[in-house]
Design an enzyme around this catalytic site. Sequence first.
Site, mmCIF file in Angstrom:
data_model
loop_
_atom_site.group_PDB
_atom_site.id
_atom_site.type_symbol
_atom_site.label_atom_id
_atom_site.label_comp_id
_atom_site.label_asym_id
_atom_site.label_seq_id
_atom_site.Cartn_x
_atom_site.Cartn_y
_atom_site.Cartn_z
ATOM 1 N N SER A 66 22.057 26.704 -16.589
ATOM 2 C CA SER A 66 21.689 26.657 -18.004
ATOM 3 C C SER A 66 20.574 25.653 -18.255
ATOM 4 O O SER A 66 20.335 24.734 -17.458
ATOM 5 C CB SER A 66 22.908 26.276 -18.849
ATOM 6 O OG SER A 66 23.249 24.916 -18.631
ATOM 7 N N CYS A 91 20.408 36.493 -14.100
ATOM 8 C CA CYS A 91 19.270 35.864 -14.770
ATOM 9 C C CYS A 91 18.099 36.819 -14.965
ATOM 10 O O CYS A 91 17.228 36.566 -15.787
ATOM 11 C CB CYS A 91 18.813 34.622 -14.005
ATOM 12 S SG CYS A 91 18.190 34.984 -12.348
ATOM 13 N N GLU A 116 20.539 33.263 -24.710
ATOM 14 C CA GLU A 116 20.740 34.088 -23.524
ATOM 15 C C GLU A 116 22.182 34.567 -23.547
ATOM 16 O O GLU A 116 23.120 33.781 -23.395
ATOM 17 C CB GLU A 116 20.463 33.289 -22.251
ATOM 18 C CG GLU A 116 20.582 34.137 -20.993
ATOM 19 C CD GLU A 116 20.225 33.383 -19.720
ATOM 20 O OE1 GLU A 116 19.995 34.036 -18.700
ATOM 21 O OE2 GLU A 116 20.177 32.121 -19.762
#
Length: 276
Positions: free
Chosen positions: A5, A60, A160
């Site tokens: 993160s 990701c 996200e």
Amino acid sequence: SFVGSGTVGRAVYDMATRHGKRAQCNMGAKNHAVVLPDCLPEQALNGIVGAAFGAAGQRCMAISVVVLVGAAHALLPDLVAKARALRVGAGADARTEVGPVISAEAKTRVEALVAASIQLGAKAELDGRGVCVPGYETGNFVGPTVLSAVTPDMPCYKEELFGPVLCVLVADTLDHAIALVNANPMGNGVALFTSSGGAARKFEHEIEVGQVGINAPVPVPLPFFSWTSSKASILGDHHFYGKSAVEFYTQSKTVVSRWEFVPTETDAGSVNFAGR
């Protein structure tokens, strides 16, 4: 070397550099797929659905935003239909196409971001909240979710998601789409679906994202290339993979030498050495 993160990545980078250490931190992502009207529809839709909902969106390089340009907006019903057809189930079931998210907390977070965005005007074309898998009634499942009428100020776009949620935005032109993507602080990956070489070349040059796919929804490089994230998706001067990764783990040394063929009798042993 860190992947995770943004909050933790910045802490790792700050601590490492404060102690004079190199650091490479790959952090958040908000990967877009831009779809032009001249794309090959089946190629584009299959690629986007796989990239958005594969691994339940928990990677990701997942596509979490699709930008439909001009007449490409007509592809939305087909996109929703393909997402709806995906089978949600346990990871041990070979028929499963969308498995659970990693934890109950992750499920709660994803569903909360979807709910907050709907309250702000997003439209749930497909709502995967509350999906139930027989035999796993308490599982951490979120079904494929497609939100349209999304704007950049909504939580589903700013955060996200790391879940099987696809945000749909519209743009009038390719220039508009490029500006929209470039305005996002993240720079991990982006894809363009088109049949136009000119449009692809323009996109490649003007987009401000580190990894670009042309008709490739997940532009992950082979290991001998570098993982070239940019903007807020990375901290550090060296990328993962490839030559850049080798340089990250290498301490350079420079040696300067000079050799000459000289007579055996020199003043090399003299206190007043003149270099003869």
